[in-house]
Design an enzyme around this catalytic site. Structure first.
Site, PDB file in Angstrom:
ATOM      1  N   GLU A   1     -19.797   6.866 -25.020  1.00 32.19           N
ATOM      2  CA  GLU A   1     -19.815   6.534 -23.784  1.00 32.19           C
ATOM      3  C   GLU A   1     -20.668   5.202 -23.300  1.00 32.19           C
ATOM      4  OE1 GLU A   1     -21.007  10.246 -22.027  1.00 32.19           O
ATOM      5  OE2 GLU A   1     -19.424  11.357 -23.188  1.00 32.19           O
TER       6      GLU A   1
ATOM      7  N   CYS B   1     -23.921   4.662 -15.280  1.00 29.24           N
ATOM      8  CA  CYS B   1     -22.566   3.970 -15.737  1.00 29.24           C
ATOM      9  C   CYS B   1     -21.663   4.068 -14.787  1.00 29.24           C
ATOM     10  CB  CYS B   1     -22.636   4.858 -17.160  1.00 29.24           C
ATOM     11  SG  CYS B   1     -22.357   6.258 -16.776  1.00 29.24           S
TER      12      CYS B   1
HETATM   13  P1  NAI Z   1     -28.883   0.989 -24.790  1.00 24.73           P
HETATM   14  O1  NAI Z   1     -27.497   0.847 -25.409  1.00 24.73           O
HETATM   15  O2  NAI Z   1     -29.827  -0.407 -24.831  1.00 24.73           O
HETATM   16  O3  NAI Z   1     -29.726   2.054 -25.371  1.00 24.73           O
HETATM   17  C1  NAI Z   1     -29.379   3.292 -25.507  1.00 24.73           C
HETATM   18  C2  NAI Z   1     -29.578   4.046 -26.753  1.00 24.73           C
HETATM   19  O4  NAI Z   1     -29.392   3.568 -27.937  1.00 24.73           O
HETATM   20  C3  NAI Z   1     -31.185   3.955 -26.883  1.00 24.73           C
HETATM   21  O5  NAI Z   1     -31.747   5.285 -27.565  1.00 24.73           O
HETATM   22  C4  NAI Z   1     -31.588   2.957 -27.861  1.00 24.73           C
HETATM   23  O6  NAI Z   1     -32.934   3.057 -28.583  1.00 24.73           O
HETATM   24  C5  NAI Z   1     -30.421   3.059 -28.897  1.00 24.73           C
HETATM   25  N1  NAI Z   1     -29.999   1.964 -29.545  1.00 24.73           N
HETATM   26  C6  NAI Z   1     -30.083   0.764 -29.155  1.00 24.73           C
HETATM   27  N2  NAI Z   1     -29.788  -0.108 -30.274  1.00 24.73           N
HETATM   28  C7  NAI Z   1     -29.337   0.679 -31.265  1.00 24.73           C
HETATM   29  C8  NAI Z   1     -28.850   0.602 -32.615  1.00 24.73           C
HETATM   30  N3  NAI Z   1     -28.607  -0.810 -33.040  1.00 24.73           N
HETATM   31  N4  NAI Z   1     -28.591   1.229 -33.324  1.00 24.73           N
HETATM   32  C9  NAI Z   1     -28.727   2.708 -32.851  1.00 24.73           C
HETATM   33  N5  NAI Z   1     -29.315   2.940 -31.803  1.00 24.73           N
HETATM   34  C10 NAI Z   1     -29.580   1.932 -30.762  1.00 24.73           C
HETATM   35  O7  NAI Z   1     -28.514   1.143 -23.420  1.00 24.73           O
HETATM   36  P2  NAI Z   1     -29.505   1.579 -22.288  1.00 24.73           P
HETATM   37  O8  NAI Z   1     -30.136   0.313 -21.827  1.00 24.73           O
HETATM   38  O9  NAI Z   1     -30.715   2.472 -22.998  1.00 24.73           O
HETATM   39  O10 NAI Z   1     -28.842   2.545 -21.377  1.00 24.73           O
HETATM   40  C11 NAI Z   1     -28.140   1.715 -20.223  1.00 24.73           C
HETATM   41  C12 NAI Z   1     -26.776   1.655 -20.663  1.00 24.73           C
HETATM   42  O11 NAI Z   1     -26.103   2.882 -20.891  1.00 24.73           O
HETATM   43  C13 NAI Z   1     -25.963   0.915 -19.524  1.00 24.73           C
HETATM   44  O12 NAI Z   1     -25.244  -0.086 -20.137  1.00 24.73           O
HETATM   45  C14 NAI Z   1     -25.081   2.104 -19.088  1.00 24.73           C
HETATM   46  O13 NAI Z   1     -23.719   1.727 -18.659  1.00 24.73           O
HETATM   47  C15 NAI Z   1     -24.848   2.846 -20.271  1.00 24.73           C
HETATM   48  N6  NAI Z   1     -24.819   4.415 -19.705  1.00 24.73           N
HETATM   49  C16 NAI Z   1     -23.471   4.954 -20.321  1.00 24.73           C
HETATM   50  C17 NAI Z   1     -23.092   6.182 -19.722  1.00 24.73           C
HETATM   51  C18 NAI Z   1     -21.555   6.763 -20.032  1.00 24.73           C
HETATM   52  O14 NAI Z   1     -21.438   7.923 -20.081  1.00 24.73           O
HETATM   53  N7  NAI Z   1     -20.609   5.799 -20.302  1.00 24.73           N
HETATM   54  C19 NAI Z   1     -24.014   7.022 -19.215  1.00 24.73           C
HETATM   55  C20 NAI Z   1     -25.197   6.286 -18.920  1.00 24.73           C
HETATM   56  C21 NAI Z   1     -25.558   5.199 -19.479  1.00 24.73           C
END
Ligand code: NAI
Ligand code: MG
Length: 501
Positions: free
Chosen positions: A269, A303
């Protein structure tokens, strides 16, 4: 030293460092430090002061957690649905009982208004457990009878195995439980990796699982970062069978690449840039309220946020004026103040990014109607507070309309015809959600059908039914979760065909 009942330890160290909480990994039913003893700080975005010292997981910690989850899988996956249900319902009850504490930590850790933590995030987290606890007991499989060939075929479902659940910081407990509850309900064991910005409530959830009588190793939490750290290690781990991830689209790409060696099952997501279309016949009061909530709820760190607002030209000027007037209903402030609707952004770095987009929108020709700066009144100067900001007369080709800002920034533009509105709405790399405001049923159905988004809300917003599929088109996601869609993701299905005479 491991401490079974609580994530806190080393009170003396805490007092010396002036920190409030120590957050450790939760592995095999015990709270443990990192193998290399590394830690990092989590800050309160309202004043940028540290509130917790957190274990920083490495590949070795991820390894240990996956081993614990694998070991627990045998027992958990073969437990009766009724027995699993009892445990999951106790988790939900404990979430309710500890709701004030969970809500306070959520607000302290990532800045969302306490009213939202208390009335939305925490109750929905409990509901995630209740819904899937019930659902897993009722769900069945298909069978296909072929009497003319004297065969009978049926489907068997088996839990897929060890699931890595990687979650973001904007709804830390709610989005984590949205993954963990169905995974556990359908018989999988879980290693959760919460976002580094908001580690605390996942750790409390582990305590709650102990209190609910969940067997050791069924639910594990590894804290820390993503790239080159615990997060990435989970996505590469040969003994992880599936990865459910919510976060940025670019992180989704990285995880897909990293997990490709093991051909893991993936559910993503991702981000969004959702259109909110207001037709000329809309109920203006409801549409203005909905548009404001759509873009300013949770500081715009959503999101699904309806950050592109398309308004029919016949009502455009009035709509813009009413949105500006409505800003007063979205006061920025201390997230612990019950009247606050917009709290601080999650980090200084993220605030700088959002302010950068505000400058960009202005330089690209957007007309700023209100907002646009940091809020620095009194104590707020220490935090990451940004005014709700509205740009009018934007063009959909602007970067501020194409890229996800993830802050309280609205981009409003006029349209003349339904075709133009739908075309503009769909002209986006994302496809997570769309909102439609109209009193005309034909317009509503037509728009809902033509929108290239995983969710469409007509005359409402953010209304969730856990039976419906949730996910995104295009760069907004891969796969769907919810009800039978989660059942499909967290299980393998097997076709059995029997020949009889
Ligand atoms: P992010 O993608 O930076 O991090 C999310 C998670 O992934 C964190 O736990 C982080 O440590 C982990 N992560 C980062 N790089 C990784 C890698 N290479 N391998 C494995 N894990 C990794 O996102 P962030 O900044 O925490 O959250 C905001 C984003 O999430 C926004 O872009 C938003 O749109 C999206 N989001 C989407 C939703 C949906 O349901 N479509 C709901 C909520 C947020
Ligand atoms: Mg924090």
């Amino acid at each position: 030293m491991a401490d079974r009942q609580s994530g806190e330890s080393g009170g003396e160290t805490l007092r010396r460092a002036g920190l409030v909480k120590e957050v450790r990994h939760f592995i095999g039913g015990e709270y443990v430090d990192s193998i290399d003893a590394k830690t990092f700080e989590s800050i309160n975005p309202a004043d940028n002061q540290p509130i917790a010292r957190v274990a920083e997981g490495s590949a070795a910690d991820a390894d240990r957690a996956v081993a614990a989850a694998r070991k627990a899988f045998e027992t958990w996956s073969t437990m009766s649905p009724t027995a699993r249900k009892a445990i999951l319902l106790r988790v939900a009850d404990r979430i309710d009982e500890r709701a004030d504490e969970l809500a306070e930590w959520e607000t302290r850790d990532m800045g969302k208004p306490i009213v939202d933590s208390r009335t939305k995030d925490v109750p929905r987290s409990a509901h995630n457990f209740r819904f899937f606890a019930d659902y897993q007991e009722m769900v069945g499989t298909h069978s296909y009878d072929k009497p003319w060939e004297k065969t009978f075929g049926y489907e068997l479902r088996e839990p897929i195995g060890v699931v890595a659940a990687i979650s973001p910081w904007n709804f830390p407990l709610m989005l984590l439980t949205w993954k963990v509850a169905p995974a556990l309900a359908f018989g999988c064991t879980v290693v959760a990796k919460p976002a580094e910005q908001s580690p605390v409530t996942a750790s409390i959830l582990a305590e709650i699982c102990i209190e609910a009588g969940m067997p050791d190793g069924v639910f594990n939490v590894v804290q820390g970062f993503g790239p080159d750290a615990a997060g990435e290690a989970l996505t590469r781990h040969p003994d992880v069978d599936a990865v459910t991830f919510t976060g940025e689209s670019n992180t989704g790409r990285a995880i897909m690449a990293a997990s490709s060696g093991g051909l893991k099952k993936l559910s993503f997501e991702l981000g969004g840039k959702s259109p909110c279309i207001v037709f000329g016949d809309a109920d203006l009061d409801a549409a203005v309220d909905g548009a404001l909530r759509g873009v300013f709820y949770n500081q715009g760190e959503v999101c699904l946020a309806g950050s592109r607002i398309l308004v029919h030209r016949s009502i455009y000027d009035e709509f813009c004026a009413r949105m500006v007037g409505g800003i007063a209903r979205w006061p920025v402030g201390d997230p612990f103040d019950p009247s606050t609707r917009v709290g601080p952004l999650v980090s200084t770095e993220h605030m700088e990014k959002v302010l950068g987009y505000i400058d960009l929108a202005e330089s690209e020709g957007g007309k700023r109607l209100i907002g646009g700066g940091r809020v620095t009144d009194g104590a707020l100067a220490r935090g990451n507070f940004v005014e709700p900001t509205i740009f009018a007369d934007v063009d959909n080709s602007m970067r501020a309309c194409r890229e996800e800002i993830f802050g309280p920034v609205a981009a409003v533009m006029p349209f003349d015809s339904t075709d133009e509105a739908i075309e503009t709405a769909n002209d986006s790399p994302y496809g997570l959600a769309g909102m439609v405001w109209t009193k005309n049923l034909d317009t509503a159905h037509d728009a809902a059908r033509r929108m290239k988004t995983g969710n469409v809300w007509v005359n409402c917003f953010f209304v969730r039914d856990l039976r419906l599929p949730f996910g995104g088109y295009k760069q907004s996601g891969v796969g769907r979760e919810g009800g039978e869609y989660s059942y499909e993701f967290f299980t393998e299905s097997k076709a059995v065909v029997i020949k009889f005479d």
